[in-house]
Design a protein around this motif. Structure first.
Motif, PDB file in Angstrom:
ATOM      1  N   ALA A   1       0.828  -1.213   0.000  1.00 46.66           N
ATOM      2  CA  ALA A   1       0.000   0.000   0.000  1.00 46.66           C
ATOM      3  C   ALA A   1       0.858   1.257   0.000  1.00 46.66           C
ATOM      4  O   ALA A   1       0.534   2.250  -0.663  1.00 46.66           O
ATOM      5  CB  ALA A   1      -0.938  -0.004   1.204  1.00 46.66           C
ATOM      6  N   VAL A   2       1.966   1.230   0.735  1.00 47.98           N
ATOM      7  CA  VAL A   2       2.826   2.413   0.807  1.00 47.98           C
ATOM      8  C   VAL A   2       3.451   2.732  -0.546  1.00 47.98           C
ATOM      9  O   VAL A   2       3.687   3.901  -0.888  1.00 47.98           O
ATOM     10  CB  VAL A   2       3.911   2.203   1.889  1.00 47.98           C
ATOM     11  N   VAL A   3       3.676   1.697  -1.365  1.00 46.49           N
ATOM     12  CA  VAL A   3       4.223   1.944  -2.705  1.00 46.49           C
ATOM     13  C   VAL A   3       3.192   2.662  -3.567  1.00 46.49           C
ATOM     14  O   VAL A   3       3.546   3.456  -4.461  1.00 46.49           O
ATOM     15  CB  VAL A   3       4.657   0.617  -3.354  1.00 46.49           C
ATOM     16  N   GLY A   4       1.900   2.393  -3.320  1.00 51.66           N
ATOM     17  CA  GLY A   4       0.864   3.086  -4.062  1.00 51.66           C
ATOM     18  C   GLY A   4       0.888   4.587  -3.854  1.00 51.66           C
ATOM     19  O   GLY A   4       0.476   5.351  -4.734  1.00 51.66           O
TER      20      GLY A   4
ATOM     21  N   VAL B   1       9.297   7.617   5.833  1.00 57.00           N
ATOM     22  CA  VAL B   1       9.158   7.513   7.289  1.00 57.00           C
ATOM     23  C   VAL B   1       8.299   6.314   7.665  1.00 57.00           C
ATOM     24  O   VAL B   1       8.547   5.639   8.677  1.00 57.00           O
ATOM     25  CB  VAL B   1       8.569   8.825   7.852  1.00 57.00           C
ATOM     26  N   VAL B   2       7.289   6.020   6.857  1.00 59.88           N
ATOM     27  CA  VAL B   2       6.410   4.876   7.156  1.00 59.88           C
ATOM     28  C   VAL B   2       7.176   3.561   7.078  1.00 59.88           C
ATOM     29  O   VAL B   2       6.995   2.661   7.916  1.00 59.88           O
ATOM     30  CB  VAL B   2       5.209   4.886   6.178  1.00 59.88           C
ATOM     31  N   VAL B   3       8.037   3.422   6.076  1.00 64.23           N
ATOM     32  CA  VAL B   3       8.772   2.155   5.919  1.00 64.23           C
ATOM     33  C   VAL B   3      10.082   2.154   6.706  1.00 64.23           C
ATOM     34  O   VAL B   3      10.805   1.142   6.662  1.00 64.23           O
ATOM     35  CB  VAL B   3       9.072   1.893   4.427  1.00 64.23           C
ATOM     36  N   LEU B   4      10.399   3.237   7.385  1.00 60.32           N
ATOM     37  CA  LEU B   4      11.677   3.311   8.095  1.00 60.32           C
ATOM     38  C   LEU B   4      11.834   2.220   9.157  1.00 60.32           C
ATOM     39  O   LEU B   4      12.932   1.652   9.287  1.00 60.32           O
ATOM     40  CB  LEU B   4      11.833   4.698   8.720  1.00 60.32           C
ATOM     41  N   PRO B   5      10.815   1.885   9.963  1.00 66.02           N
ATOM     42  CA  PRO B   5      11.011   0.806  10.942  1.00 66.02           C
ATOM     43  C   PRO B   5      11.421  -0.529  10.319  1.00 66.02           C
ATOM     44  O   PRO B   5      12.300  -1.217  10.838  1.00 66.02           O
ATOM     45  CB  PRO B   5       9.653   0.717  11.651  1.00 66.02           C
ATOM     46  N   LYS B   6      10.799  -0.878   9.196  1.00 65.01           N
ATOM     47  CA  LYS B   6      11.171  -2.147   8.560  1.00 65.01           C
ATOM     48  C   LYS B   6      12.588  -2.095   8.005  1.00 65.01           C
ATOM     49  O   LYS B   6      13.346  -3.067   8.112  1.00 65.01           O
ATOM     50  CB  LYS B   6      10.183  -2.478   7.443  1.00 65.01           C
TER      51      LYS B   6
ATOM     52  N   ALA C   1       9.864  -6.544  -0.117  1.00 62.86           N
ATOM     53  CA  ALA C   1      10.283  -5.759  -1.281  1.00 62.86           C
ATOM     54  C   ALA C   1       9.703  -4.349  -1.281  1.00 62.86           C
ATOM     55  O   ALA C   1      10.308  -3.422  -1.821  1.00 62.86           O
ATOM     56  CB  ALA C   1       9.870  -6.486  -2.560  1.00 62.86           C
ATOM     57  N   ALA C   2       8.538  -4.148  -0.658  1.00 59.49           N
ATOM     58  CA  ALA C   2       7.874  -2.845  -0.725  1.00 59.49           C
ATOM     59  C   ALA C   2       8.708  -1.723  -0.088  1.00 59.49           C
ATOM     60  O   ALA C   2       8.884  -0.663  -0.699  1.00 59.49           O
ATOM     61  CB  ALA C   2       6.495  -2.933  -0.076  1.00 59.49           C
ATOM     62  N   PRO C   3       9.234  -1.900   1.131  1.00 64.84           N
ATOM     63  CA  PRO C   3      10.078  -0.822   1.685  1.00 64.84           C
ATOM     64  C   PRO C   3      11.286  -0.509   0.809  1.00 64.84           C
ATOM     65  O   PRO C   3      11.682   0.655   0.681  1.00 64.84           O
ATOM     66  CB  PRO C   3      10.484  -1.368   3.058  1.00 64.84           C
ATOM     67  N   LEU C   4      11.858  -1.539   0.210  1.00 65.68           N
ATOM     68  CA  LEU C   4      13.020  -1.310  -0.645  1.00 65.68           C
ATOM     69  C   LEU C   4      12.639  -0.552  -1.916  1.00 65.68           C
ATOM     70  O   LEU C   4      13.406   0.289  -2.401  1.00 65.68           O
ATOM     71  CB  LEU C   4      13.664  -2.640  -1.011  1.00 65.68           C
TER      72      LEU C   4
END
Length: 888
Positions: free
Chosen positions: A377-380, A440-445, A475-478
């Motif tokens: 979803a964050v990639v969207g 910032v959303v994907v930073l924890p992962k 793969a999404a955070p990356l």
């Protein structure tokens, strides 16, 4: 050069133009430097005479005016003329603290509020005592009077009173509506409250604006503007709307506000002049327009926040579709304001386009959330933000907003129209911010993936048996990280292309973008094997190879864009070192490789005449090489199962070798690198000694080895002070050895050393007059007094304290008489500690007899006393410090 003159400076005969070389009567020379200076002085004197005549005339006029007003009361002080002192009145009333307009405004506000309160009390309390006719007659009469009074009041120049009457009339209109519904006039009591008030506030807002425009009043216009906020919200509540409906209503209200504002301001010169005349002048018109923009913009942002929040958490695709309505309206509003509302300043137009860009990103992201796989979803949200940011960066480059005057760019305006430039900047700022938020959303992962090997390494090197571990990353955070790196790279390239050659014309923004792109690209590249599921060894090898490759590139091209490559080198090296902690063999291989690479880097960079940044890099690389060898030594000992105090000697060997070699073999042109290496060696020596602290045998040997190394370093002329450190370490080693041997009387061993050291120090001081007291006598005095002081605290006999105190007293007296710092400080300190030792039993006994609150109270009183005499004590302490420092 000749100056015009009315006559000869000496005899006064008139001269022609130009004047002759000599006066025809007195033969005075009129040429040359002296004559030129005389002409200047004569001209200045003439000007002064004219100024004096004017001042005398002005003085007579002012004096005559004041004499004519001699009998008038002195109520208002007369302002002094320029250049003259002010004349204060002898008598008169005191200065007023409140101006007449302020007093008038206060009275009007209080009066208006009281009238409205009285009307409310009448409506609520006395309403039921009158019939329907009486009620309507009273309220309508009051409202009509209040609304009709402003015109005659304005004719009599009572503008403030007219404004107050209009405000009271508008308040009474709302009160009339309330009373009509409460009385059930025309069946209004059967109408829903929200719907009724929506219609009433809408009519009142329009009526207030029209009434203010008709009567040319200032107050009704902003009142109508503020009241126009309510109909949309009340109407939505009457219809049972949800969050997206409220957002639509708020944004629609803001759109109407901007449309009305555009209709009033985007007209020809005559229309604008009429608008300013209607609202009370140019200043009032500007204030009203500013307030209207602020209110409408804030209302649009509020609606946008509601729409964005609802779209992000929409529970179903249908809810997302409903959220598209306010988001689309927000996009339309922002686009129209940026590209069609020419009266807005450039910054506000850019902000409007930025809000529209955010709405587009959220709308697309909310829709993609239900068609992408779970976790994507964050990639969207990140994908449209990256696309808009890249497109906006291209638009900024094309519009000339990134061009610099030094490279031939525009100095007064962009190449493109202002609307296009504003749109580009607004979109760039908004899309970049949205992309940053997704990061910032994907930073924890990402952080968990980065430190996962470190967590395993802590358990591994802590002595336990860590369980099997896995290294995974979705793969999404990356993808979000890769999008951020790509956007930063595009922005940096476009900025560099816009401003020209970065080496000849350095640009801070381009460099900052380039550095941010480098820092973002490192984890994006190094975490790619983790996301692909490759083994740990392959991931670590990729990080090591990348770091070594960057180091080789820095060695080959030390002057080309150094800072971004250094950031990449630091980031890749740090990740490789941290990830290597998960395996013992990996630690040995990686730290050894990096030590060799850093040594080569320091050697090559220090051998060339390079800029300061390169020399700093060489120093850091040299120090890191030494520290890496120390870590290699510790890891080798731990891997071999050696105790820490044994491993410490391997670290000490690295420290002694590095510090000694750097201090002794100091090559020309590499002095700063040698100093950095030497300092790193000293740091490793301190670490080695700390590792042997729990083992006295190893500690004594480590102190002795370090002391001998310090004496060896002191053989250099510029390292003479190292002899003090080396001597102190040897003395500390002997003390530890005496304690291990169970010696209870260390004085028998230390007194000969003290005597020899004092004799040698005295001869050195007399032979070299510049020698201080600490190099001469510090080590000798400490060799006996400090071990004796340590033995005194475990000795219950009175002989040692007496002898040690007497010796300390003698040393202190000698230090005072000879004005020597070392004897005074050492002797005085030992004497104070001996006194405390003798007083301690008595103090303990007294404290045991006293109640427990007495020490606390005494401490509090002491603090109060110290606080009361703080400045005096500080001054005395400074004088004592200066006295001690002045001793040689």
């Amino acid at each position: 050069m000749h100056m015009q003159s009315p006559g000869c400076p000496d005899c006064g005969i008139p001269l022609g133009s130009p004047p002759p070389a000599r006066c025809t009567r007195c033969r005075l020379p009129l040429t040359g430097p002296d004559a030129f200076a005389l002409w200047q002085v004569t001209g200045e004197l003439s000007a002064l005479d004219a100024r004096r005549q004017w001042l005398a005339q002005r003085h007579a006029e002012l004096l005559a005016a004041l004499r004519a007003r001699r009998e008038a009361p002195a109520e208002i002080p007369v302002a002094a003329s320029a250049g003259a002192p002010a004349i204060a009145p002898v008598s008169g009333p005191a200065a007023r603290e409140l101006s007449a307009p302020s007093a008038r405004t206060a009275l009007l506000i209080v009066g208006g509020v009281l009238v409205v309160v009285a009307a409310v009390v009448f409506t609520v309390v006395s309403w039921g005592r009158l019939g329907i006719g009486g009620r309507a007659a009273v309220l309508l009469a009051l409202t009509a009077c209040a609304l009709a009074l402003p015109r005659p009041l304005r004719r009599r120049q009572l503008t403030a009173t007219a404004e107050t009457s209009a405000a009271v009339g508008l308040a009474l209109v709302l009160l009339d509506g309330y009373a009509a519904r409460q009385a059930g006039l025309g069946g209004l009591d059967r109408v829903g409250a929200a719907g009724y008030w929506a219609v009433l506030t809408a009519l009142t807002a329009v009526g207030a604006a029209g009434y203010g425009w008709w009567q040319r009043l200032r107050l009704p216009l902003p009142v109508g503007l503020l009241m126009a906020r309510l109909p949309g919200l009340l109407g939505t509540a009457a219809l049972g709307g949800t969050t997206e409906d409220y957002a639509t209503a708020v944004i629609a209200t803001a759109s109407v506000d901007f449309a009305v504002l555009y209709a009033l301001t985007a007209r020809d010169t005559a229309g604008q002049a009429g608008f300013r005349e209607r609202v009370g002048g140019e200043r009032a018109a500007a204030t009203l327009v500013t307030v209207a923009r602020a209110v409408a913009g804030g209302w649009a942002l509020l609606g946008g926040a509601l729409a964005v929040g609802y779209a992000v958490v929409a529970p179903s695709p249908a809810a997302v579709v409903r959220a598209w309505v306010p988001l689309g309206l927000l996009v339309l509003l922002g686009t129209v304001l940026c590209r069609g509302f020419r009266a807005l300043p450039f910054a506000l137009r850019a902000g409007a386009e930025g809000v529209a860009a955010v709405a587009v990103i959220v709308a697309v992201g909310a829709g993609l959330r239900y068609v992408t796989p779970p976790g994507w979803a964050v990639v969207g949200y990140a994908a449209p933000a990256a696309l808009i940011a890249a497109w906006a960066a291209v638009s900024c480059a094309r519009s000339g907003r990134w061009a610099k005057p030094a490279t031939g760019g525009p100095t007064g305006g962009p190449f493109a129209p202002p609307s296009r430039a504003a749109a580009a900047l607004g979109e760039l700022a908004a899309a970049s911010t949205a992309l940053l938020l997704t990061g910032v959303v994907v930073l924890p992962k990402l952080a968990h993936a980065l430190i996962r090997p470190v967590a395993h390494g802590v358990a591994l090197w802590g002595g336990g048996h860590p369980p099997r571990w896995s290294w995974q990353l979705a793969a999404a955070p990356l993808v979000v990280l890769w999008l951020s790196a790509a956007v930063l790279a595009a922005m940096a390239g476009l900025r560099a292309r816009a401003v020209g050659d970065g080496d000849r014309h350095p640009d801070r923004l381009a460099n900052a973008l380039r550095n941010a792109q480098a820092l973002t690209a490192v984890p994006a590249v190094l975490l790619l094997p983790v996301a692909l599921g490759l083994p740990y060894a392959w991931v670590l090898a990729a990080a090591v190879v990348a770091s070594v490759a960057v180091a080789v590139d820095v060695v080959r091209r030390p002057d080309a864009a150094l800072l971004p490559r250094l950031l990449v080198l630091a980031a890749t090296g740090a990740l490789a070192l941290l990830w290597s902690s998960a395996d013992r063999a990996a630690v040995l291989a990686v730290w050894g490789t990096f030590a060799a690479s850093a040594a080569v880097l320091a050697h090559v960079l220090s051998a060339t005449a390079s800029p300061p940044a390169v020399r700093t890099t060489a120093r850091v690389a040299g120090a890191f090489a030494v520290l890496a060898l120390g870590v290699e030594a510790v890891a080798s000992g731990a891997t071999a199962g050696l105790p820490r105090h044994v491993t410490a000697f391997a670290v000490l060997a690295v420290a002694v070798t590095a510090a000694g070699a750097a201090a002794w073999h100091r090559m020309p042109g590499r002095g700063q690198v040698s100093t950095a290496v030497e300092g790193a060696g000293y740091a490793l020596a301190a670490i080695a000694i700390a590792l042997t602290a729990l083992h006295p045998d190893a500690l004594s040997l480590a102190l002795a080895v370090t002391g001998v190394a310090g004496l060896a370093v002191a053989l250099r002329p510029d390292r003479r002070r190292a002899a003090l450190v080396g001597t102190g370490l040897l003395i500390a080693s002997s003390w530890v050895r005496l304690a291990l041997a169970g010696v209870s009387s260390p004085e028998a061993y230390t007194l000969p050393i003290t005597a020899a050291a004092l004799v040698v120090g005295h001869r050195r001081r007399t032979g070299t007059p510049g020698t201080g007291s600490w190099p001469a006598y510090g080590a000798g005095l400490s060799a006996t007094m400090l071990p004796g002081l340590a033995a005194m605290w475990s000795d219950e006999n009175w002989v040692r304290p007496l002898l040690l105190g007497a010796a300390a007293l003698l040393v202190t007296v000698v230090g005072v008489r000879a004005r020597l710092q070392a004897p005074l400080v050492v002797g005085g300190g030992v004497l104070v500690l001996v006194g405390l030792h003798e007083l301690a039993p008595t103090v303990v006994q007294v404290f045991g007899l006293l109640p427990r609150w007495v020490p606390v109270a005494a401490a509090g009183l002491l603090l109060l006393l110290l606080g009361a005499t703080y400045e005096k004590r500080i001054d005395e302490a400074r004088r004592l410090r200066d006295t001690v420092r002045s001793m040689t």
